[in-house]
Structures are given as structure tokens and as C-alpha cells.
Design a protein around this motif. Structure first.
Motif, PDB file in Angstrom:
ATOM      1  N   GLY A  88      70.268  25.050  -5.037  1.00 24.91           N
ATOM      2  CA  GLY A  88      71.076  24.710  -6.043  1.00 24.91           C
ATOM      3  C   GLY A  88      72.381  24.331  -6.108  1.00 24.91           C
ATOM      4  O   GLY A  88      72.570  23.197  -6.781  1.00 24.91           O
ATOM      5  N   LYS A  89      73.151  24.516  -4.956  1.00 21.42           N
ATOM      6  CA  LYS A  89      74.701  23.999  -4.980  1.00 21.42           C
ATOM      7  C   LYS A  89      74.142  22.511  -4.268  1.00 21.42           C
ATOM      8  O   LYS A  89      75.098  21.533  -5.078  1.00 21.42           O
ATOM      9  CB  LYS A  89      75.487  24.736  -3.828  1.00 21.42           C
ATOM     10  N   LEU A  90      73.389  22.140  -3.449  1.00 20.25           N
ATOM     11  CA  LEU A  90      73.194  20.873  -2.974  1.00 20.25           C
ATOM     12  C   LEU A  90      72.859  19.950  -4.341  1.00 20.25           C
ATOM     13  O   LEU A  90      73.254  18.720  -4.090  1.00 20.25           O
ATOM     14  CB  LEU A  90      72.086  21.059  -2.057  1.00 20.25           C
ATOM     15  N   ILE A  91      72.090  20.401  -5.118  1.00 25.80           N
ATOM     16  CA  ILE A  91      71.545  19.348  -6.250  1.00 25.80           C
ATOM     17  C   ILE A  91      72.718  19.776  -7.250  1.00 25.80           C
ATOM     18  O   ILE A  91      72.302  18.988  -8.494  1.00 25.80           O
ATOM     19  CB  ILE A  91      70.129  19.675  -6.408  1.00 25.80           C
ATOM     20  N   ALA A  92      73.607  20.466  -7.262  1.00 27.25           N
ATOM     21  CA  ALA A  92      74.647  20.566  -8.364  1.00 27.25           C
ATOM     22  C   ALA A  92      74.175  21.218  -9.811  1.00 27.25           C
ATOM     23  O   ALA A  92      74.364  20.484 -10.879  1.00 27.25           O
ATOM     24  CB  ALA A  92      75.450  19.447  -8.389  1.00 27.25           C
ATOM     25  N   VAL A  93      73.271  22.266  -9.622  1.00 27.33           N
ATOM     26  CA  VAL A  93      72.888  22.918 -10.839  1.00 27.33           C
ATOM     27  C   VAL A  93      73.621  24.046 -11.117  1.00 27.33           C
ATOM     28  O   VAL A  93      74.218  24.704 -10.168  1.00 27.33           O
ATOM     29  CB  VAL A  93      71.409  22.971 -10.873  1.00 27.33           C
ATOM     30  N   ASP A  94      73.711  24.545 -12.263  1.00 25.96           N
ATOM     31  CA  ASP A  94      74.283  25.800 -12.634  1.00 25.96           C
ATOM     32  C   ASP A  94      73.230  27.121 -12.285  1.00 25.96           C
ATOM     33  O   ASP A  94      73.671  28.181 -12.110  1.00 25.96           O
ATOM     34  CB  ASP A  94      74.698  26.065 -14.207  1.00 25.96           C
ATOM     35  N   ARG A  95      71.990  26.760 -12.612  1.00 26.92           N
ATOM     36  CA  ARG A  95      71.019  27.740 -12.647  1.00 26.92           C
ATOM     37  C   ARG A  95      69.826  27.110 -11.826  1.00 26.92           C
ATOM     38  O   ARG A  95      69.471  25.923 -11.919  1.00 26.92           O
ATOM     39  CB  ARG A  95      70.663  28.100 -13.985  1.00 26.92           C
ATOM     40  N   ILE A  96      69.011  28.160 -11.205  1.00 26.23           N
ATOM     41  CA  ILE A  96      67.645  27.711 -10.457  1.00 26.23           C
ATOM     42  C   ILE A  96      66.546  28.597 -11.028  1.00 26.23           C
ATOM     43  O   ILE A  96      66.827  29.719 -11.666  1.00 26.23           O
ATOM     44  CB  ILE A  96      67.756  27.597  -9.148  1.00 26.23           C
ATOM     45  N   LEU A  97      65.469  28.079 -11.079  1.00 26.12           N
ATOM     46  CA  LEU A  97      64.268  29.102 -11.475  1.00 26.12           C
ATOM     47  C   LEU A  97      63.358  29.160 -10.513  1.00 26.12           C
ATOM     48  O   LEU A  97      63.031  28.263  -9.579  1.00 26.12           O
ATOM     49  CB  LEU A  97      63.571  28.336 -12.657  1.00 26.12           C
ATOM     50  N   ILE A  98      63.180  30.279  -9.946  1.00 28.68           N
ATOM     51  CA  ILE A  98      62.181  30.567  -8.736  1.00 28.68           C
ATOM     52  C   ILE A  98      61.206  31.302  -9.368  1.00 28.68           C
ATOM     53  O   ILE A  98      61.150  32.046 -10.210  1.00 28.68           O
ATOM     54  CB  ILE A  98      62.954  31.089  -7.510  1.00 28.68           C
ATOM     55  N   GLY A  99      60.086  31.627  -8.612  1.00 23.77           N
ATOM     56  CA  GLY A  99      58.872  32.311  -9.099  1.00 23.77           C
ATOM     57  C   GLY A  99      57.641  32.229  -8.019  1.00 23.77           C
ATOM     58  O   GLY A  99      57.691  31.737  -7.024  1.00 23.77           O
ATOM     59  N   GLU A 100      56.919  33.040  -8.528  1.00 24.90           N
ATOM     60  CA  GLU A 100      55.519  33.276  -7.458  1.00 24.90           C
ATOM     61  C   GLU A 100      54.549  33.472  -8.557  1.00 24.90           C
ATOM     62  O   GLU A 100      54.480  33.898  -9.461  1.00 24.90           O
ATOM     63  CB  GLU A 100      55.676  34.402  -6.531  1.00 24.90           C
ATOM     64  N   VAL A 101      53.427  33.196  -7.844  1.00 27.85           N
ATOM     65  CA  VAL A 101      51.977  33.499  -8.559  1.00 27.85           C
ATOM     66  C   VAL A 101      51.151  34.257  -7.479  1.00 27.85           C
ATOM     67  O   VAL A 101      51.036  33.784  -6.464  1.00 27.85           O
ATOM     68  CB  VAL A 101      51.383  32.165  -9.018  1.00 27.85           C
TER      69      VAL A 101
END
Length: 79
Positions: A17-30
């Protein structure tokens, strides 16, 4: 990214997330639980690592998977 080991832990996701300069990330699983699919996602603050929102949805079979994803999206965008 997975091969680099960056996404093997929560800290890895925050680094991405820091590398791509975003405030939030979405992670998940199925995962498949007997005859149903469970989709779980989290929205995480890159700055603090805090889970801002967490939701899940269940699909009774592979044919209802798309509908479950749409329902999950609606849950996520609700304030």
C-alpha cells in the motif's frame, strides 16, 4: 507480489500500500466450506494498519458467487 513474499503477512500488504501510495487497501479471501463459498474482505488503513471495515458474504454454490460478490460490494460501500 506473492512470489516476492510481500503479501505473506499483514505488514506485507501495508508495505505494498505504501509502495503504490494509497490510503487504504482491500484484502480478502475466498474459501469453500462444505457446499458453500465464503468471501471475506477487509479495508485497512495503510498508515495505521487499522481495520476500517470488515464484511463477508456466502454463496450457496458457484452459480451464486457473482451475486454474493455484488452483495458484498454493497455492504462495503455503505457508510
Amino acid at each position: 507480489m506473492n512470489a516476492s513474499g510481500l503479501t505473506d503477512s499483514a505488514d506485507g500488504y501495508l508495505e505494498v500500500g505504501k509502495l503504490i501510495a494509497v490510503d487504504r487497501i482491500l484484502i480478502g479471501e475466498v474459501f469453500k466450506d462444505k457446499k458453500k463459498y465464503v468471501i471475506s474482505v477487509k479495508i485497512i488503513s495503510v498508515e495505521t494498519g487499522e481495520v476500517l471495515k470488515s464484511e463477508s458474504e456466502t454463496a450457496t454454490d458457484q452459480y451464486n458467487f457473482r451475486t454474493a460478490c455484488k452483495l458484498l460490494t454493497r455492504k462495503l460501500i455503505r457508510e
